[in-house]
Scaffold this motif. Structure first.
Motif, PDB file in Angstrom:
ATOM      1  N   GLU A  62       0.679  -1.208   0.199  1.00 27.05           N
ATOM      2  CA  GLU A  62      -0.164   0.021  -0.036  1.00 27.05           C
ATOM      3  C   GLU A  62       0.884   1.246   0.032  1.00 27.05           C
ATOM      4  N   ASN A  65       2.180   1.588  -3.732  1.00 28.96           N
ATOM      5  CA  ASN A  65       1.223   2.225  -4.273  1.00 28.96           C
ATOM      6  C   ASN A  65       0.922   3.709  -4.173  1.00 28.96           C
ATOM      7  N   GLN A 172      -5.010   2.196 -12.767  1.00 29.21           N
ATOM      8  CA  GLN A 172      -5.833   2.312 -11.719  1.00 29.21           C
ATOM      9  C   GLN A 172      -5.166   0.909 -10.785  1.00 29.21           C
ATOM     10  N   ARG A 173      -5.073  -0.096 -11.655  1.00 24.90           N
ATOM     11  CA  ARG A 173      -4.692  -1.380 -10.768  1.00 24.90           C
ATOM     12  C   ARG A 173      -3.453  -1.006  -9.829  1.00 24.90           C
ATOM     13  N   GLU A 176      -4.486   0.468  -6.359  1.00 24.34           N
ATOM     14  CA  GLU A 176      -5.600   0.030  -5.584  1.00 24.34           C
ATOM     15  C   GLU A 176      -4.927  -0.805  -4.482  1.00 24.34           C
ATOM     16  N   ASN A 177      -5.674  -0.891  -3.315  1.00 26.77           N
ATOM     17  CA  ASN A 177      -5.343  -1.721  -2.392  1.00 26.77           C
ATOM     18  C   ASN A 177      -5.950  -2.967  -2.355  1.00 26.77           C
ATOM     19  N   ASP A 180      -9.792  -3.519  -2.526  1.00 25.50           N
ATOM     20  CA  ASP A 180     -10.169  -3.292  -3.890  1.00 25.50           C
ATOM     21  C   ASP A 180      -9.874  -4.241  -4.978  1.00 25.50           C
ATOM     22  N   GLN A 181      -8.599  -4.801  -4.870  1.00 23.10           N
ATOM     23  CA  GLN A 181      -8.130  -5.663  -5.886  1.00 23.10           C
ATOM     24  C   GLN A 181      -9.112  -6.889  -5.721  1.00 23.10           C
ATOM     25  N   ARG A 184     -12.271  -6.141  -7.235  1.00 24.89           N
ATOM     26  CA  ARG A 184     -12.287  -5.990  -8.694  1.00 24.89           C
ATOM     27  C   ARG A 184     -12.105  -7.593  -9.256  1.00 24.89           C
TER      28      ARG A 184
END
Length: 194
Positions: A62, A65, A172-173, A176-177, A180-181, A184
């Motif tokens: 994170e 990211n 965006q990928r 993402e944390n 969220d991953q 998705r």
């Protein structure tokens, strides 16, 4: 002790043997319980370390990211600033007195629009980095000084460089944390199953 054992009745000897066996069995069970407890403690410690390692990895990912997103944002800011900048260069032979930052700002503001900053650059003292308030002011300035005999202006960022910077942006990928991953990926799996 041998004589005492011989004098005991058969029933009493049998009870003594049973008691001895039960004591040995109890000691053995206690030893097994201790070993099992130690094994459980080792397993618990191992699992605790694994959870901590996983949490550290998630936090690290994170943070990574966030750094990527911050770099991307900084690139956008730099690109926007560079879109508003020109490099102004003049001939020292044709201009008797080198222009100051204020005189450059005033001269360009009256012709092309508001100037945010002027920074003298180069070791010879005949160049300046000019930042306009709007990127729309740059092109007319460049065109005006293209045929000028004492000064010329060049864009800091070319159209090709701008295209390269914007095409290499982070998706965006990448930012993402973990939660969220997983969401998705679950949505993608659901789409595939339909």
């Amino acid at each position: 002790d041998q004589m005492r054992t011989n004098n005991m009745s058969q029933l009493r000897r049998q009870k003594k043997e049973e008691l001895k066996q039960k004591e040995e069995e109890a000691l053995r069970k206690e030893e097994e319980r201790r070993n099992k407890s130690k094994k459980n403690d080792r397993i618990k410690e191992h699992n605790k370390r694994k959870r901590e390692e996983y949490a550290d990895k998630v936090i690290s990912r994170e943070q990574q990211n966030r750094r990527k997103a911050a770099r991307k944002e900084q690139k956008k800011i730099d690109l926007e600033r560079k879109k508003r900048q020109i490099r102004l260069k003049w001939s020292r032979k044709r201009i008797t007195q080198s222009p100051s930052q204020d005189s450059i700002a005033k001269m360009l503001s009256t012709k092309f629009g508001s100037v945010v900053s002027v920074e003298l650059i180069g070791s010879k003292g005949n160049a300046a980095l000019v930042t306009f308030e709007s990127s729309r002011s740059c092109q007319p300035c460049i065109e005006y000084y293209a045929k000028h005999d004492t000064m010329r202006a060049n864009a800091i960022i070319t159209a090709e460089e701008e295209e390269v910077v914007t095409s290499s942006s982070i998706s965006q990928r990448d930012v993402e944390n973990l939660t969220d991953q997983r969401r998705r990926q679950a949505a993608e799996r659901e789409q595939l199953m339909k």
